[in-house]
Design an enzyme around this catalytic site. Structure first.
Site, PDB file in Angstrom:
ATOM      1  N   GLU A   1      15.280 -10.214  40.461  1.00 54.32           N
ATOM      2  CA  GLU A   1      15.766 -11.591  40.363  1.00 54.32           C
ATOM      3  C   GLU A   1      14.770 -12.450  41.128  1.00 54.32           C
ATOM      4  O   GLU A   1      14.583 -12.281  42.331  1.00 54.32           O
ATOM      5  CB  GLU A   1      17.157 -11.713  40.982  1.00 54.32           C
TER       6      GLU A   1
ATOM      7  N   HIS B   1      26.699 -13.735  36.651  1.00 53.56           N
ATOM      8  CA  HIS B   1      27.807 -14.071  37.550  1.00 53.56           C
ATOM      9  C   HIS B   1      27.569 -15.320  38.392  1.00 53.56           C
ATOM     10  O   HIS B   1      28.433 -15.717  39.160  1.00 53.56           O
ATOM     11  CB  HIS B   1      28.079 -12.872  38.465  1.00 53.56           C
ATOM     12  N   ASP B   2      26.376 -15.904  38.290  1.00 54.92           N
ATOM     13  CA  ASP B   2      26.067 -17.128  39.054  1.00 54.92           C
ATOM     14  C   ASP B   2      26.022 -18.367  38.173  1.00 54.92           C
ATOM     15  O   ASP B   2      25.805 -19.469  38.665  1.00 54.92           O
ATOM     16  CB  ASP B   2      24.684 -17.003  39.721  1.00 54.92           C
TER      17      ASP B   2
ATOM     18  N   ASP C   1      22.746  -2.755  41.713  1.00 60.41           N
ATOM     19  CA  ASP C   1      22.282  -4.011  42.299  1.00 60.41           C
ATOM     20  C   ASP C   1      21.732  -3.671  43.682  1.00 60.41           C
ATOM     21  O   ASP C   1      22.421  -3.048  44.491  1.00 60.41           O
ATOM     22  CB  ASP C   1      23.456  -4.994  42.409  1.00 60.41           C
TER      23      ASP C   1
ATOM     24  N   ASP D   1      18.167  -8.140  43.888  1.00 58.65           N
ATOM     25  CA  ASP D   1      18.653  -9.463  44.263  1.00 58.65           C
ATOM     26  C   ASP D   1      17.580 -10.265  45.006  1.00 58.65           C
ATOM     27  O   ASP D   1      16.953  -9.750  45.935  1.00 58.65           O
ATOM     28  CB  ASP D   1      19.878  -9.266  45.174  1.00 58.65           C
TER      29      ASP D   1
HETATM   30  O1  TEU Z   1      21.570 -15.163  43.723  1.00 59.52           O
HETATM   31  C1  TEU Z   1      20.395 -15.764  44.152  1.00 59.52           C
HETATM   32  C2  TEU Z   1      20.266 -17.162  43.928  1.00 59.52           C
HETATM   33  O2  TEU Z   1      19.171 -17.631  43.755  1.00 59.52           O
HETATM   34  C3  TEU Z   1      21.515 -17.963  43.998  1.00 59.52           C
HETATM   35  O3  TEU Z   1      21.529 -18.721  45.148  1.00 59.52           O
HETATM   36  C4  TEU Z   1      21.566 -18.825  42.878  1.00 59.52           C
HETATM   37  O4  TEU Z   1      20.618 -19.838  43.061  1.00 59.52           O
HETATM   38  C5  TEU Z   1      22.900 -19.442  42.844  1.00 59.52           C
HETATM   39  O5  TEU Z   1      23.866 -18.441  42.891  1.00 59.52           O
HETATM   40  C6  TEU Z   1      23.046 -20.189  41.580  1.00 59.52           C
HETATM   41  O6  TEU Z   1      24.211 -20.852  41.663  1.00 59.52           O
HETATM   42  C7  TEU Z   1      21.762 -13.870  44.151  1.00 59.52           C
HETATM   43  C8  TEU Z   1      23.039 -13.334  43.582  1.00 59.52           C
HETATM   44  O7  TEU Z   1      22.944 -13.264  42.196  1.00 59.52           O
HETATM   45  C9  TEU Z   1      24.173 -14.190  44.056  1.00 59.52           C
HETATM   46  O8  TEU Z   1      25.392 -13.825  43.496  1.00 59.52           O
HETATM   47  C10 TEU Z   1      24.224 -14.054  45.560  1.00 59.52           C
HETATM   48  O9  TEU Z   1      25.199 -14.926  46.074  1.00 59.52           O
HETATM   49  C11 TEU Z   1      22.890 -14.371  46.207  1.00 59.52           C
HETATM   50  O10 TEU Z   1      21.795 -13.758  45.553  1.00 59.52           O
HETATM   51  C12 TEU Z   1      22.865 -13.855  47.621  1.00 59.52           C
HETATM   52  O11 TEU Z   1      22.838 -12.466  47.630  1.00 59.52           O
END
Ligand code: TEU
Ligand code: CA
Length: 590
Positions: free
Chosen positions: A267, A343-344, A112, A213
């Site tokens: 992403e 994970h989000d 990542d 990311d």
């Molecule tokens: O997520 C990016 C992102 O767009 C998030 O704000 C997403 O919209 C949100 O998590 C959805 O609920 C990435 C990573 O995947 C996330 O885990 C991190 O917290 C974020 O970037 C900051 O690095």
């Protein structure tokens, strides 16, 4: 079953073959995967222990969520040293051992790469905040306040303003995420050089790729203009696909990516189809593919209030249209990534399927079929292959067995949540937007990122076999029934079904390279599509409801009597109808 002849990886200029198009990726969220030393936190040695499990599943690549040194304000997405391992996860020696063992098993490792921002504890930021003439000052984005307020009205993705005042120099710094995640200034060539140097260091170590990311946010719009404020009073930053993002990615490609044989995925929240064709251009000038979020509710079709905090679902025809637009839109021009969870996101079986005891397994298999038969590189999020569910289950009564001690006392209180996004949103929406405690808890139960972050369910022993200590976040109480030990040995489990989906992709070229076409677009219950390669055809039929639904006649007519059932989630099919959450894939020649 190999129905059509296919040699993996064989050169073919027409299909523009590549190993990363033929691969299946498995995402590991290390904190919740496997704890090897009883401190309640997953770690690298825990991953090494479980590599054989992943080999058994048949995946090709692991995407490892961040394992770098971090104060963990956002579970490792706030990095204080890109070339060191988080102490809680182990040492660099542990990392090297994990990488070597994975390679021995033929599994690649994708790191990542979190370079839109660093931690505020990173040495660059520690220097940067010291004075306006510090050599690292321009590594970050500093501005004077406007009329005693923030420099503009941008909101942070984690609530509140995207700016934090720093008394040391009487200026504000930009943070699109938490206050402890200051944004790097990519317009500064020194920042780019340092990032590229660090990436080369990892590549030299022998890693196999990067998941980047929020890479779509690195180039900020000229002049950092105000946006239109939403319900919370703050505006979207409008940083998605800024003016120089493609220029910077091409530079990254020249200086790093093109020197190695990597798998890369960006992403790209907020990315449009047209933009994706640039990010993931088949000419190889930027990245292999992007994650887009329209089908997970991140696009205009979702029509949400309070950003993501809205639990109404898209009608199936809208969802099909989005996925199909990406399937056909990128065909031959770029490459899709395929995912339903990470994970989000909430657990896919809870959000897109049905997590009641009756339908959990069957709907998890149906969702897997629907996704894995599409064109693109599939991503499996840890536990998805077991049909793991959201942390709080409306239907827990189904799973309740006194002898198993299952209960639903979990994740119905704020104290059970750990995620900074969830906790900040609770505060902001209840305090400033008039959302009630009950309504907000309802959103958290359905959408909180913690749903995906409960520990991996390995077996039916205490804490699901994840740790011998106290887990950093509660285990889902359904683990006595939903766990890897049980599923690996059960030929009818979700795990065994995923294993088959992955194997089919490896054995059948049409699943990787075939063209896609949506059928019956307006059907509100069924998702039906075909894949085509020369005279080969696949017909994919998925029922997204718990009702029995008839298959449209124009579809049944196309399936010849001698078509082979490649995979299906029911042991007995019925003619002309799909049963609750049924999925079937037929293979035939024209
Ligand atoms: O997520 C990016 C992102 O767009 C998030 O704000 C997403 O919209 C949100 O998590 C959805 O609920 C990435 C990573 O995947 C996330 O885990 C991190 O917290 C974020 O970037 C900051 O690095
Ligand atoms: Ca540990």
């Amino acid at each position: 079953m190999q129905v059509f002849k296919y040699e993996r990886g064989k050169e073919d200029t027409v299909l523009n073959k590549a190993w990363w198009k033929e691969a299946v990726v498995y995402q590991i969220y290390p904190r919740s995967f496997m704890d090897s030393n009883g401190d309640g936190i997953g770690d690298l040695n825990g991953i090494t222990e479980k590599l054989e499990y992943l080999k058994e599943l048949g995946i090709d690549v692991i995407w490892l969520s961040p394992v770098y040194q971090s104060p963990n304000d956002d579970n490792g997405y706030d990095i204080s040293d890109y070339q060191a391992i988080m102490e809680e996860f182990g040492t660099m020696e542990d990392y090297d051992r994990m990488l070597a063992r994975a390679h021995e098993l033929g599994i690649k490792i994708m790191m990542d790469l979190v370079v839109n921002h660093t931690s505020d504890e990173h040495a660059w930021f520690v220097e940067s905040r010291k004075s306006v003439d510090n050599p690292y000052r321009d590594f970050y984005i500093w501005r004077k306040g406007k009329d005693g307020k923030e420099p503009n009205n941008w909101g942070s993705c984690f609530s509140g303003s995207a700016w934090k005042y720093d008394p040391q120099t009487d200026m504000y710094f930009l943070h699109l995420f938490s206050k402890k995640q200051p944004d790097l200034n990519w317009d500064n060539p020194k920042v780019r050089d340092q990032v590229f140097e660090m990436m080369n260091w990892w590549c030299e170590k022998g890693i196999d790729g990067f998941r980047m990311d929020v890479i779509s946010l690195i180039s900020k719009p000229e002049g950092l203009p105000d946006g239109i404020p939403g319900e919370t009073g703050y505006a979207d930053s409008g940083c998605a696909t800024g003016p120089h993002v493609h220029e910077y990615l091409k530079e990254m490609n020249r200086k790093v990516l093109s020197h190695y044989d990597l798998i890369t995925v960006g992403e790209a929240s907020g990315v449009t189809l047209e933009e994706a064709k640039k990010y993931a251009n088949a000419d190889g000038s930027e990245l292999n593919m992007v994650f887009q979020f329209e089908h997970t509710g991140g696009g205009p079709e979702a029509d949400n209030h309070y950003g993501k905090w809205d639990s109404h679902k898209m009608p199936l025809p809208v969802w099909k249209k989005i996925l199909s637009r990406w399937q056909t839109g990128l065909e031959g021009k770029a490459w899709n990534s395929l995912f339903l969870s990470n994970h989000d996101q909430p657990r896919s079986v809870s959000w897109f399927g049905n997590d009641s005891e009756q339908y959990r397994e069957i709907s998890a298999k149906m969702l897997g079929t629907c996704l894995h038969m599409m064109q693109g590189t599939p991503y499996v999020y840890q536990g998805e292959e077991l049909g793991m569910t959201n942390a709080y289950m409306e239907n827990i009564a189904d799973y309740q067995g006194e002898e198993l001690g299952m209960c639903n006392a979990y994740f119905d209180q704020l104290e059970d949540y750990r995620d900074i996004e969830s906790l900040n949103a609770y505060k902001e929406l209840t305090e400033t937007c008039g959302v009630s405690h009950e309504e907000m808890m309802g959103y958290l139960k359905r959408i909180s990122r913690d749903n995906a972050r409960t520990p991996m369910q390995w077996d039916d022993s205490a804490n699901a076999g994840f740790t011998t200590g106290t887990p950093w976040i509660k285990v889902n109480s359904n683990y006595p029934k939903v766990n890897a030990k049980q599923e690996v040995s059960d030929p009818d489990s979700v795990f065994s079904y995923y294993k088959k989906l992955i194997r089919l992709r490896h054995e059948n070229e049409i699943i990787v390279y075939g063209d896609y076409e949506l059928l019956a677009p307006e059907d509100e219950a069924l998702f039906i599509y075909t894949r085509m390669l020369g005279t080969q055809r696949l017909m994919v039929l998925c029922n997204f409801t718990e009702k029995e639904v008839s298959i449209p006649a124009e579809v049944t007519e196309q399936i010849p009597a001698d078509a082979k059932l490649l995979i299906g989630n029911y042991s007995k099919q019925k003619e002309k109808v799909l049963q609750a959450y049924e999925a079937r894939v037929y293979a035939y020649h024209l």
